[in-house]
Design a protein around this motif. Structure first.
Motif, PDB file in Angstrom:
ATOM      1  N   TYR A 129       0.845  -1.196   0.000  1.00  0.00           N
ATOM      2  CA  TYR A 129       0.000   0.000   0.000  1.00  0.00           C
ATOM      3  C   TYR A 129       0.881   1.248   0.000  1.00  0.00           C
ATOM      4  O   TYR A 129       1.881   1.313   0.715  1.00  0.00           O
ATOM      5  N   ARG A 130       0.487   2.229  -0.809  1.00  0.00           N
ATOM      6  CA  ARG A 130       1.139   3.535  -0.801  1.00  0.00           C
ATOM      7  C   ARG A 130       0.062   4.623  -0.811  1.00  0.00           C
ATOM      8  O   ARG A 130      -0.882   4.558  -1.613  1.00  0.00           O
ATOM      9  N   ARG A 131       0.212   5.593   0.036  1.00  0.00           N
ATOM     10  CA  ARG A 131      -0.684   6.738   0.077  1.00  0.00           C
ATOM     11  C   ARG A 131      -0.044   7.893  -0.691  1.00  0.00           C
ATOM     12  O   ARG A 131       1.138   8.192  -0.516  1.00  0.00           O
ATOM     13  N   VAL A 132      -0.813   8.527  -1.570  1.00  0.00           N
ATOM     14  CA  VAL A 132      -0.320   9.641  -2.370  1.00  0.00           C
ATOM     15  C   VAL A 132      -1.131  10.887  -2.039  1.00  0.00           C
ATOM     16  O   VAL A 132      -2.355  10.908  -2.224  1.00  0.00           O
ATOM     17  N   ASN A 133      -0.450  11.909  -1.560  1.00  0.00           N
ATOM     18  CA  ASN A 133      -1.084  13.195  -1.282  1.00  0.00           C
ATOM     19  C   ASN A 133      -0.588  14.303  -2.195  1.00  0.00           C
ATOM     20  O   ASN A 133      -1.283  15.301  -2.399  1.00  0.00           O
ATOM     21  N   HIS A 134       0.626  14.131  -2.742  1.00  0.00           N
ATOM     22  CA  HIS A 134       1.243  15.182  -3.549  1.00  0.00           C
ATOM     23  C   HIS A 134       1.867  14.576  -4.806  1.00  0.00           C
ATOM     24  O   HIS A 134       2.022  13.352  -4.915  1.00  0.00           O
ATOM     25  N   LEU A 135       2.236  15.452  -5.747  1.00  0.00           N
ATOM     26  CA  LEU A 135       2.833  14.992  -6.997  1.00  0.00           C
ATOM     27  C   LEU A 135       4.127  14.226  -6.755  1.00  0.00           C
ATOM     28  O   LEU A 135       4.431  13.266  -7.476  1.00  0.00           O
ATOM     29  N   GLY A 136       4.900  14.617  -5.742  1.00  0.00           N
ATOM     30  CA  GLY A 136       6.126  13.883  -5.441  1.00  0.00           C
ATOM     31  C   GLY A 136       5.849  12.457  -5.020  1.00  0.00           C
ATOM     32  O   GLY A 136       6.549  11.523  -5.437  1.00  0.00           O
ATOM     33  N   ASP A 137       4.819  12.271  -4.200  1.00  0.00           N
ATOM     34  CA  ASP A 137       4.431  10.911  -3.792  1.00  0.00           C
ATOM     35  C   ASP A 137       4.031  10.082  -5.014  1.00  0.00           C
ATOM     36  O   ASP A 137       4.349   8.893  -5.115  1.00  0.00           O
TER      37      ASP A 137
ATOM     38  N   ASP B  43      -3.140   4.660  -3.288  1.00  0.00           N
ATOM     39  CA  ASP B  43      -4.327   5.379  -2.817  1.00  0.00           C
ATOM     40  C   ASP B  43      -4.091   6.876  -3.006  1.00  0.00           C
ATOM     41  O   ASP B  43      -3.377   7.509  -2.223  1.00  0.00           O
ATOM     42  N   VAL B  44      -4.672   7.446  -4.060  1.00  0.00           N
ATOM     43  CA  VAL B  44      -4.411   8.837  -4.422  1.00  0.00           C
ATOM     44  C   VAL B  44      -5.541   9.720  -3.905  1.00  0.00           C
ATOM     45  O   VAL B  44      -6.699   9.564  -4.313  1.00  0.00           O
ATOM     46  N   ALA B  45      -5.193  10.638  -3.026  1.00  0.00           N
ATOM     47  CA  ALA B  45      -6.192  11.549  -2.468  1.00  0.00           C
ATOM     48  C   ALA B  45      -6.577  12.584  -3.510  1.00  0.00           C
ATOM     49  O   ALA B  45      -5.735  13.338  -4.003  1.00  0.00           O
ATOM     50  N   ILE B  46      -7.862  12.615  -3.861  1.00  0.00           N
ATOM     51  CA  ILE B  46      -8.384  13.552  -4.858  1.00  0.00           C
ATOM     52  C   ILE B  46      -9.527  14.340  -4.221  1.00  0.00           C
ATOM     53  O   ILE B  46     -10.437  13.748  -3.629  1.00  0.00           O
ATOM     54  N   ALA B  47      -9.490  15.647  -4.359  1.00  0.00           N
ATOM     55  CA  ALA B  47     -10.586  16.461  -3.831  1.00  0.00           C
ATOM     56  C   ALA B  47     -11.828  16.256  -4.671  1.00  0.00           C
ATOM     57  O   ALA B  47     -11.758  16.063  -5.883  1.00  0.00           O
ATOM     58  N   ARG B  48     -12.987  16.286  -4.001  1.00  0.00           N
ATOM     59  CA  ARG B  48     -14.233  16.082  -4.736  1.00  0.00           C
ATOM     60  C   ARG B  48     -14.409  17.145  -5.812  1.00  0.00           C
ATOM     61  O   ARG B  48     -14.839  16.857  -6.915  1.00  0.00           O
TER      62      ARG B  48
END
Length: 562
Positions: A534-542, A557-562
């Motif tokens: 598992y990898r969590r992505v919050n930013h472009l670097g991640d 798991d890429v965090a995307i705003a609604r």
């Protein structure tokens, strides 16, 4: 012969499928189908690599695994189930295969006739379970040696599936439901895959249309179009509108950002003839253009069940032959304005999405302040949040011809279709009926059938992941060299409905409950439970780090705003 007619029939039937080039069988466990399952394993051992058996507990997942295996291998794959409700779980994948023309063979064990109509356990009418459009064979319980009959049925089933679409066999078995198959008793047959029969009669598949280059011609490539669409555009001197799932999104005639271009009446007003290859499903602009009755509409229909004919006036053919190739002057006159318009729109789209190019000279400057400013600028880029467009572009950029890219039927496939440039890479999506079900299973089948050493990346939404979460299950103790990376655009539910008509007629509260369907699933725990990294992505670097990972099975798991 053995002590079980069920085993004798299964050995003969599956052996003949192996002889016809079938190389993958997916088994779901069940008592009534045990002879088929054990025969599949016996043939796997005897085939020395020509046949691979996969075991998938859930039949819905199993059928989509078979769908993926068939999509990548371009030959039928087989799924085996027990009686009762088990084969009914194949229905979503069978429908997808039917509409997309994917070769798929479904084999279900059944109870013998004396157990029907008397309230026997796990017994229902399995005859033509998938309807009249799916070719079906119902086989009475074998008695003694029915090897010749089993081989005849297998030959017919294989020939039907190779033409494209599903084929279904329901075979009744009496006890004893299986017997031991002696090691060395199976002789590997010569493998000769059936040649595809030449189409005959006045069917669309049999019709060949000859065309000459003509100004005002547009080639549209939808799902399943393949390289032929790009070749037609070149030969006809026509702009190419190619969906991201078409397999034709490449070449000098490709029109980037085609949706914006198709809104330009100064260009579309000159269209007099459209040649559609495959089945477009991703944009209203294309659908509107295909519905215009004043334009000559030609559809090259492949294996898909229904031709892309919203005008109901299209000439549907099986092949287009170009009498002479367009001259460079003819092509430039009509194609260049379309391509240039597309490039301008694409450049405008990328402004604000893609970070500016770095100032390389600043990196080597003698001025410490200049170098520091460069480092700060680059760190700010890496810390930018991921948006849907940057996610689509990054996944597209990370994928190469030795990889595979699979799109779920979610918002992201439309985002990718609107923004990614041309690139000749293998792209897959279940667009026959465009359901979100079975995305992971399909991708795993594609990955297992691929001979390439690359990564199968799957770009899907969080609901598509949750809908097919059982397909994360990995069969223990079985070698699997495939690599599957699930890139999940996690925006907390089905946000595609925020862009549809319902957003204008229903309150957000009501939409959220019955359409957005928000969830609070902890994807990291889910990944761990199934043995995925598992990898969590919050930013472009991640995101950049995640897309270069070498894990065998990875959930990003890429965090995307609604």
């Amino acid at each position: 012969m053995t002590a079980s007619p069920a085993t004798d029939w299964s050995v003969a039937f599956l052996g003949q499928l192996v002889a016809k080039g079938i190389s993958h069988v997916v088994v779901s466990p069940g008592a009534r189908s045990q002879a088929l399952a054990l025969a599949a394993l016996a043939w796997e051992r005897a085939s020395e690599g020509a046949l691979t058996v996969h075991v998938v507990i859930d039949e819905r997942s199993a059928a989509f695994r078979v769908l993926g295996l068939a999509l990548e291998s371009h030959r039928p794959a087989v799924c085996i189930a027990t009686s009762g409700s088990a084969p009914a779980h194949y229905f979503p994948a069978v429908l997808e295969a039917l509409h997309a023309g994917v070769p798929l063979i479904v084999v279900a064990a059944d109870r013998p006739g004396e157990l029907h109509g008397v309230g026997a356990n796990q017994t229902t009418n399995q005859h033509e379970l998938f309807g009249s459009r799916v070719p079906s064979w119902s086989v009475s319980a074998p008695e003694g040696s029915d090897a010749d009959d089993a081989q005849r049925i297998a030959t017919e089933v294989a020939a039907t599936a190779y033409r494209g679409g599903p084929a279904y066999v329901s075979v009744s078995f009496r006890e004893p439901l299986s017997a031991a198959i002696q090691e060395g008793s199976l002789v590997m047959p010569e493998i000769v895959a059936p040649e595809r029969a030449e189409p005959t009669g006045d069917t669309a598949e049999a019709r060949v249309l000859s065309l000459e280059p003509e100004a005002g011609t547009l080639v549209i490539a939808g799902h399943g179009a393949g390289a032929r669409a790009e070749a037609l555009a070149l030969e006809l001197g026509a702009p190419l509108i190619a969906e991201v799932v078409s397999g034709a999104r490449c070449g000098p005639h490709l029109v980037p950002a085609y949706r914006q271009v198709l809104r330009d009446e100064s260009l579309t007003g000159g269209v007099g003839r459209i040649v559609t290859v495959g089945r477009p499903t991703l944009s209203r602009e294309v659908s509107s253009l295909l519905g215009r009755t004043e334009i000559t509409q030609i559809v090259v229909q492949g294996r898909e069940l229904e031709a892309a004919n919203p005008s109901r006036m299209a000439q549907v053919v099986g092949e287009v032959v170009v009498i002479r190739p367009a001259t460079p002057e003819e092509s430039a006159l009509w194609v260049k304005p379309w391509v240039m318009a597309g490039r301008r729109h694409q450049e405008a789209q990328l402004v604000g999405i893609m970070p500016p190019a770095p100032d390389i000279e600043a990196l080597t400057s003698n001025d410490p302040a200049t170098r520091s400013a460069f480092a700060t600028q680059e760190m700010n880029v890496l810390r930018q949040p991921v948006v849907r467009e940057s996610l689509a572009l990054a996944v597209w950029e990370a994928t190469w011809p030795h990889d595979r890219l699979v799109f779920g039927a979610s918002r992201m496939v439309r985002v990718a279709d609107s923004i990614v440039p041309g690139k000749n890479i293998p792209v897959f999506a279940n667009r026959g009926l465009s359901g979100i079900d079975g995305t992971i299973a399909t991708a795993r089948g594609i990955a297992q059938a691929a001979s390439a050493t690359g990564v199968t990346r799957v770009l899907l939404g969080d609901l598509a992941l949750l809908h097919d979460v059982g397909s994360l299950l990995v069969e223990p103790g079985v070698g699997d060299s495939s690599r599957v990376h699930l890139i999940v655009a996690n925006d907390g539910g089905g946000t595609i409905f925020d862009e549809l008509e319902v957003s204008k007629v229903a309150s957000q509260k009501d939409r959220d409950r019955v359409l957005l369907t928000p969830h609070e699933v902890w994807l990291e725990a889910l990944a761990g439970a199934y043995g995925w990294t598992y990898r969590r992505v919050n930013h472009l670097g991640d995101l950049a780090e995640a897309l270069s990972a070498s894990d065998a099975r990875l959930i990003v798991d890429v965090a995307i705003a609604r």
